[in-house]
Design a protein around this motif. Structure first.
Motif, short mmCIF file in Angstrom:
data_model
loop_
_atom_site.label_atom_id
_atom_site.label_comp_id
_atom_site.label_asym_id
_atom_site.label_seq_id
_atom_site.Cartn_x
_atom_site.Cartn_y
_atom_site.Cartn_z
N UNK A 150 0.83 -1.20 0.00
CA UNK A 150 0.00 0.00 0.00
C UNK A 150 0.87 1.26 0.00
N UNK A 151 2.00 1.18 0.69
CA UNK A 151 2.94 2.32 0.70
C UNK A 151 3.43 2.58 -0.73
N UNK A 152 3.66 1.50 -1.46
CA UNK A 152 4.09 1.62 -2.87
C UNK A 152 3.02 2.36 -3.69
N UNK A 153 1.76 2.01 -3.48
CA UNK A 153 0.67 2.64 -4.24
C UNK A 153 0.65 4.15 -3.98
N UNK A 154 0.78 4.55 -2.71
CA UNK A 154 0.80 5.98 -2.41
C UNK A 154 2.04 6.64 -3.00
N UNK A 155 3.19 5.98 -2.86
CA UNK A 155 4.44 6.55 -3.40
C UNK A 155 4.35 6.72 -4.92
N UNK A 156 3.68 5.80 -5.60
CA UNK A 156 3.48 5.90 -7.05
C UNK A 156 2.66 7.15 -7.38
N UNK A 157 1.59 7.38 -6.63
CA UNK A 157 0.75 8.57 -6.88
C UNK A 157 1.54 9.85 -6.61
N UNK A 158 2.34 9.84 -5.55
CA UNK A 158 3.19 10.99 -5.26
C UNK A 158 4.18 11.17 -6.42
N UNK A 159 4.57 10.06 -7.03
CA UNK A 159 5.44 10.12 -8.20
C UNK A 159 4.83 10.96 -9.31
N UNK A 160 3.50 10.89 -9.48
CA UNK A 160 2.83 11.73 -10.48
C UNK A 160 2.90 13.20 -10.08
N UNK A 161 2.83 13.45 -8.78
CA UNK A 161 2.97 14.83 -8.31
C UNK A 161 4.38 15.35 -8.61
N UNK A 162 5.36 14.49 -8.41
CA UNK A 162 6.74 14.86 -8.71
C UNK A 162 6.87 15.18 -10.21
N UNK A 163 6.23 14.38 -11.06
CA UNK A 163 6.23 14.66 -12.51
C UNK A 163 5.60 16.01 -12.80
N UNK A 164 4.59 16.35 -12.04
CA UNK A 164 3.92 17.64 -12.20
C UNK A 164 4.88 18.76 -11.81
N UNK A 165 5.56 18.58 -10.68
CA UNK A 165 6.50 19.59 -10.19
C UNK A 165 7.67 19.78 -11.15
N UNK A 166 8.10 18.70 -11.75
CA UNK A 166 9.26 18.76 -12.66
C UNK A 166 8.85 19.19 -14.07
N UNK A 167 7.57 19.46 -14.24
CA UNK A 167 7.00 19.84 -15.53
C UNK A 167 7.14 18.78 -16.62
N UNK A 168 7.31 17.55 -16.20
CA UNK A 168 7.32 16.45 -17.18
C UNK A 168 5.88 16.24 -17.66
N UNK A 169 4.97 16.29 -16.71
CA UNK A 169 3.55 16.18 -17.00
C UNK A 169 3.11 17.25 -17.99
N UNK A 170 3.56 18.47 -17.75
CA UNK A 170 3.18 19.59 -18.61
C UNK A 170 3.69 19.44 -20.04
N UNK A 171 4.78 18.69 -20.21
CA UNK A 171 5.32 18.48 -21.55
C UNK A 171 4.65 17.30 -22.26
N UNK A 172 4.25 16.31 -21.48
CA UNK A 172 3.69 15.10 -22.09
C UNK A 172 2.19 15.23 -22.37
N UNK A 173 1.50 15.90 -21.46
CA UNK A 173 0.05 15.96 -21.56
C UNK A 173 -0.50 16.48 -22.91
N UNK A 174 0.08 17.55 -23.47
CA UNK A 174 -0.47 18.06 -24.74
C UNK A 174 -0.40 17.02 -25.87
#
Ligand SMILES: [Zn+2]
Length: 286
Positions: A150-174
């Protein structure tokens, strides 16, 4: 995992349940749906239906719920510590996400959250949404046992937040708008595997701090493998179709976690986009 008696995050909130779905209510409805689909890190987005109808109240006593909440609060605090530390290497400020625990449904910044979606991260409000009944799904439906699963599942979701912070999400999403679906799915898989890598990175630092128990890494690896696209497709009686993969196979997910655990390096985590036409840039320097 050794978690009892440790610091709990102050970023935990409870979701208000109920409320009519406003999915298509506004002009941004379409975007919101896409976002939620994209980030259904929940991973079990294609969960077999019967398991998701088991509701929170029926499946867990209030004592169990309270314990689960305490556990997740400690794991969230650990994530805060690890990512503050990691971002400091790059002189970047890490903004802590919040975590909303809910029963059955709640309103998220990305639309209505429902327990059958599995845990997910909404980039619009920077909140991880978790219906604690997912803990039972993980155990009963996917056969992934142990607290560190379960800790892994939460850490994975936080990983998406990290992608958001690093602007990886912002580059991939479009790219979702620009590429055909099968092509875009490769970027989705890369994002998900990178989130698994970040979960592995988290596990490495937690081990360094001496909080891991014997068998915790195996629990996380087993959980990662249990929610691979190929396995989920097989479980739900579908044919395994690689073009439709959005999260990666069991083997890929396990490997990604393992690599994060062994290398725990943000630049190295960009490898998941290798070979793809558009490479998001990692824009920080040590
Ligand atoms: Zn994910």
């Amino acid at each position: 995992m050794k978690w009892q008696g440790r610091r709990k995050s102050s970023n935990v909130q409870r979701g208000k349940s109920g409320g009519a779905p406003l999915m298509f209510g506004g002009g941004i409805g379409g975007i919101v749906i896409l976002l939620i689909y994209f980030l259904l890190g929940g991973d079990p987005s294609s969960l077999p239906q019967q398991s998701s109808s088991t509701n929170y109240e029926q499946s867990q006593s209030s004592e169990e719920q309270a314990m689960l909440e305490d556990f997740l609060s400690v794991v969230l605090a650990d994530n805060e510590d690890v990512w503050h530390e990691k971002f400091k290497e790059y002189d970047v400020e890490y903004t802590e996400p919040k975590m909303t625990l809910f029963n059955q449904t709640t309103q998220s910044g990305c639309g209505l959250a429902q327990s059958n979606m599995g845990p997910f991260y909404c980039p619009l409000d920077q909140i991880v949404y978790i219906d604690a009944s997912f803990y039972n799904d993980l155990k009963n439906t996917f056969g992934a046992e142990g607290d560190f699963a379960f800790a892994y599942v939460l850490a994975h979701e936080i990983g998406h937040h990290v992608q958001n912070q690093l602007n990886i999400l912002g580059q991939v999403q479009p790219l979702r708008q620009e590429l055909p679906e099968a092509e875009y799915n490769k970027y989705s898989v890369a994002m998900e595997l990178q989130a698994d890598y970040f979960a592995g990175l988290f596990a490495y630092y937690i081990q360094e701090k001496g909080y891991l128990d014997q068998g915790d890494i195996e629990e996380a690896m087993n959980a990662a493998a249990s929610i691979g696209d190929d396995r989920i497709q097989k479980m739900s009686g579908q044919e395994v179709n690689a073009d439709s993969f959005t999260h990666g196979t069991s083997r890929q997910r396990k490997n990604a976690f393992d690599q994060g655990f062994n290398y725990h390096d943000l630049e190295h985590a960009m490898q998941f986009f290798d070979g793809l036409k558009y490479q998001p840039e990692f824009q920080y320097k040590r």
